[in-house]
Design a protein around this motif. Structure first.
Motif, PDB file in Angstrom:
ATOM      1  N   ASP A   1     -19.068  18.209  -9.870  1.00  0.00           N
ATOM      2  CA  ASP A   1     -18.060  17.381 -10.539  1.00  0.00           C
ATOM      3  C   ASP A   1     -18.717  16.355 -11.462  1.00  0.00           C
ATOM      4  OD1 ASP A   1     -16.034  18.732  -9.307  1.00  0.00           O
ATOM      5  OD2 ASP A   1     -15.511  17.154  -7.891  1.00  0.00           O
TER       6      ASP A   1
ATOM      7  N   ALA B   1     -14.376  20.877  -9.452  1.00  0.00           N
ATOM      8  CA  ALA B   1     -14.046  20.656 -10.869  1.00  0.00           C
ATOM      9  C   ALA B   1     -12.585  20.990 -11.157  1.00  0.00           C
ATOM     10  CB  ALA B   1     -14.973  21.458 -11.777  1.00  0.00           C
TER      11      ALA B   1
ATOM     12  N   PHE C   1     -16.234  15.766 -14.387  1.00  0.00           N
ATOM     13  CA  PHE C   1     -14.859  15.919 -13.904  1.00  0.00           C
ATOM     14  C   PHE C   1     -14.506  14.719 -13.042  1.00  0.00           C
ATOM     15  CE2 PHE C   1     -11.936  17.096 -10.496  1.00  0.00           C
ATOM     16  CZ  PHE C   1     -10.846  17.476 -11.258  1.00  0.00           C
TER      17      PHE C   1
END
Length: 240
Positions: free
Chosen positions: A230, A33, A235
């Motif tokens: 993620d 992230a 992200f």
């Protein structure tokens, strides 16, 4: 409310399950992230107003030292381990750097999002040294991303913990963040040992407590889990 001045960030593991990513760099420096796992932990420590972080290192420790060289908040003290000491042994070796007051301990292979109040602030508010020797942040096992075990603990309405018994499932998993008293490690022999040894002693004296995390929590254990985190945090890595 207790004011914590020191944190221990555990960053010495070999990261075997994270291969091949850990062949080139230690697991705490793997970005998730948008920034290294270690920086996620240290940013939380800094945001909580804790001024000093002790970071233990072993595998590719010089890379971690280089990475942290320019960091001023929190102030970084390194505790290099010639031999891998595990969680408990790593803390025990670092005691001279951690001082004599209760301190925060954070694993560097986790990531969490706070609820309405930051988790570290909630822990410090709940901390009661009269009744507790350790206070663990717990997360509901069914909602723990990247976790596939059977849970660690049961918790009563006062926060007192009991261990999962063999063959059963427990609702809570240790979330990798805890407040500990340094004297817990004073009479433990040197060498490698897990903080489970400390917890077992405290379970007998009923001085091990927990607090439920009220945000999201991720265990980052394998290369596949990085993409899952993620994705979940939406992200998007920038490919330039």
């Amino acid at each position: 409310m207790t004011t914590l001045t020191h944190a221990m960030v555990l960053a010495a593991g070999l990261g075997l399950r994270m291969r091949p990513l850990t062949l080139e760099q230690p697991k705490p420096l793997i970005p998730v992230a948008g920034k290294p796992l270690l920086d996620h932990a240290l940013d939380r420590v800094a945001a909580a107003g804790i001024g000093t972080a002790v970071v233990n290192t072993h595998y590719k420790g010089e890379m971690i030292a280089d990475h942290l060289a320019g960091r001023t908040s929190p102030r970084i003290l390194l505790s290099p381990e010639a031999d891998l000491l595990e969680t408990g042994g790593g803390i025990r070796q670092a005691l001279p750097l951690l001082g004599t007051d209760p301190f925060l301990s954070v694993n560097s292979d986790i990531l969490w999002l706070d609820g309405p109040t930051p988790a570290i602030d909630r822990l410090t508010r709940a901390w009661n040294p009269e009744t507790m020797d350790a206070l663990l942040l717990l997360h509901p096992a069914v909602a723990a991303f990247g976790y596939d075990g059977k849970g660690d603990f049961h918790m009563d309405p006062l926060g007192r913990l009991t261990r999962r018994r063999s063959g059963e499932i427990a609702p809570f998993v240790f979330a990798g963040v805890q407040i500990l008293k340094p004297e817990l490690f004073a009479d433990v022999p040197p060498g490698a040992f897990s903080t489970n040894l400390i917890w077992d002693r405290l379970l007998e004296s009923e001085r091990l407590y927990g607090m439920r995390h009220d945000g999201l929590w991720f265990h980052v254990g394998t290369p596949a889990s990085i993409g899952e985190v993620d994705d979940h945090l939406e992200f998007r890595p920038h490919h330039g």
